[in-house]
Write a protein that holds these residues in place. Structure first.
Motif, PDB file in Angstrom:
ATOM      1  N   HIS A  18       3.830   4.156   3.333  1.00 25.01           N
ATOM      2  CA  HIS A  18       3.651   2.879   2.650  1.00 25.01           C
ATOM      3  C   HIS A  18       3.681   1.724   3.646  1.00 25.01           C
ATOM      4  O   HIS A  18       4.120   1.886   4.784  1.00 25.01           O
ATOM      5  N   GLN A  69       0.864  -1.189   0.000  1.00 23.39           N
ATOM      6  CA  GLN A  69       0.000   0.000   0.000  1.00 23.39           C
ATOM      7  C   GLN A  69       0.896   1.234   0.000  1.00 23.39           C
ATOM      8  O   GLN A  69       1.816   1.335   0.815  1.00 23.39           O
ATOM      9  N   VAL A  70       0.641   2.149  -0.946  1.00 25.75           N
ATOM     10  CA  VAL A  70       1.419   3.374  -1.070  1.00 25.75           C
ATOM     11  C   VAL A  70       0.463   4.548  -1.170  1.00 25.75           C
ATOM     12  O   VAL A  70      -0.288   4.652  -2.140  1.00 25.75           O
ATOM     13  N   GLU A  88      -3.366   0.323  -3.271  1.00 28.68           N
ATOM     14  CA  GLU A  88      -2.903  -1.001  -2.862  1.00 28.68           C
ATOM     15  C   GLU A  88      -2.810  -1.941  -4.049  1.00 28.68           C
ATOM     16  O   GLU A  88      -3.678  -1.924  -4.926  1.00 28.68           O
TER      17      GLU A  88
END
Length: 200
Positions: A166, A144-145, A149
């Motif tokens: 993240h 996840q950033v 995701e």
């Protein structure tokens, strides 16, 4: 393990003092910016602390230096062999990292890590300098950033601006991956050879 357990602590102690002094920060100011207690920072600088991934990445983010500037990676020359069992593990809430090498090419620096995300665990990061590249070798990894995701399987790659918040999550079994952190050479802190002076 043939590397002494205290060596990461000792390298971090010396490099943290130098990095903090080069940035002109007192322990109090570094504590405020990193949200790491003064007592913990003092222990780390004396080599008595127990650094975690979260601590090292937070210091890297606040001091704006690559991880290897804090952990003192070896330079490359000729044939380089790094045995996994000889590398100390830097552990966090959900990840175990072994720093394997720092590669400098022109104005770019890469740090190479063997990364294992423990089964059904999650590792969060508020962000740090550089660009992050991950190649999954085994398992399923959710990345996840900044609210986006993706799920990766063996052979899959993801890259992103590491300054963004993240996280890595192992979907079920543990995940083995290669982590590359990429920096511009001008982001490196050129640590002095002279002993640092401590500011409180």
């Amino acid at each position: 393990m043939s590397v002494s357990e205290g060596s990461v602590r000792n390298m971090l102690a010396a490099n943290l003092k130098r990095a903090r002094n080069e940035r002109g920060l007192s322990i109090s100011e570094l504590s405020r910016r990193s949200k790491i207690g003064k007592a913990t920072l003092s222990q780390l600088e004396s080599g008595a602390g127990n650094p975690t991934i979260e601590t090292v990445f937070s210091l890297s983010r606040v001091l704006e230096v690559p991880i290897s500037d804090l952990l003192d990676a070896r330079p490359t020359s000729g044939l380089t062999v790094v045995r996994a069992e000889q590398q100390e593990v830097l552990s966090g809430e959900g990840v175990d990292l072994r720093q394997l090498q720092r590669i400098e090419s022109g104005d770019t620096v890469f740090e190479v890590f063997d990364q294992q995300v423990r089964a059904d665990c999650r590792q969060d990061s508020l962000g740090h300098v550089g660009t992050e590249h991950t190649i999954v070798q085994a398992g399923r990894l959710r990345v996840q950033v900044d609210g986006q995701e993706v799920e990766l399987g063996p052979g899959d790659y993801v890259g992103f601006d590491a300054s963004l918040p993240h996280s890595y999550t192992a979907s079920g079994a543990a995940v083995r991956s290669v982590l590359l952190l990429q920096y511009r050479a001008d982001q490196r802190l050129h640590l002095a050879d002279t002993p640092p002076t401590q500011q409180e």
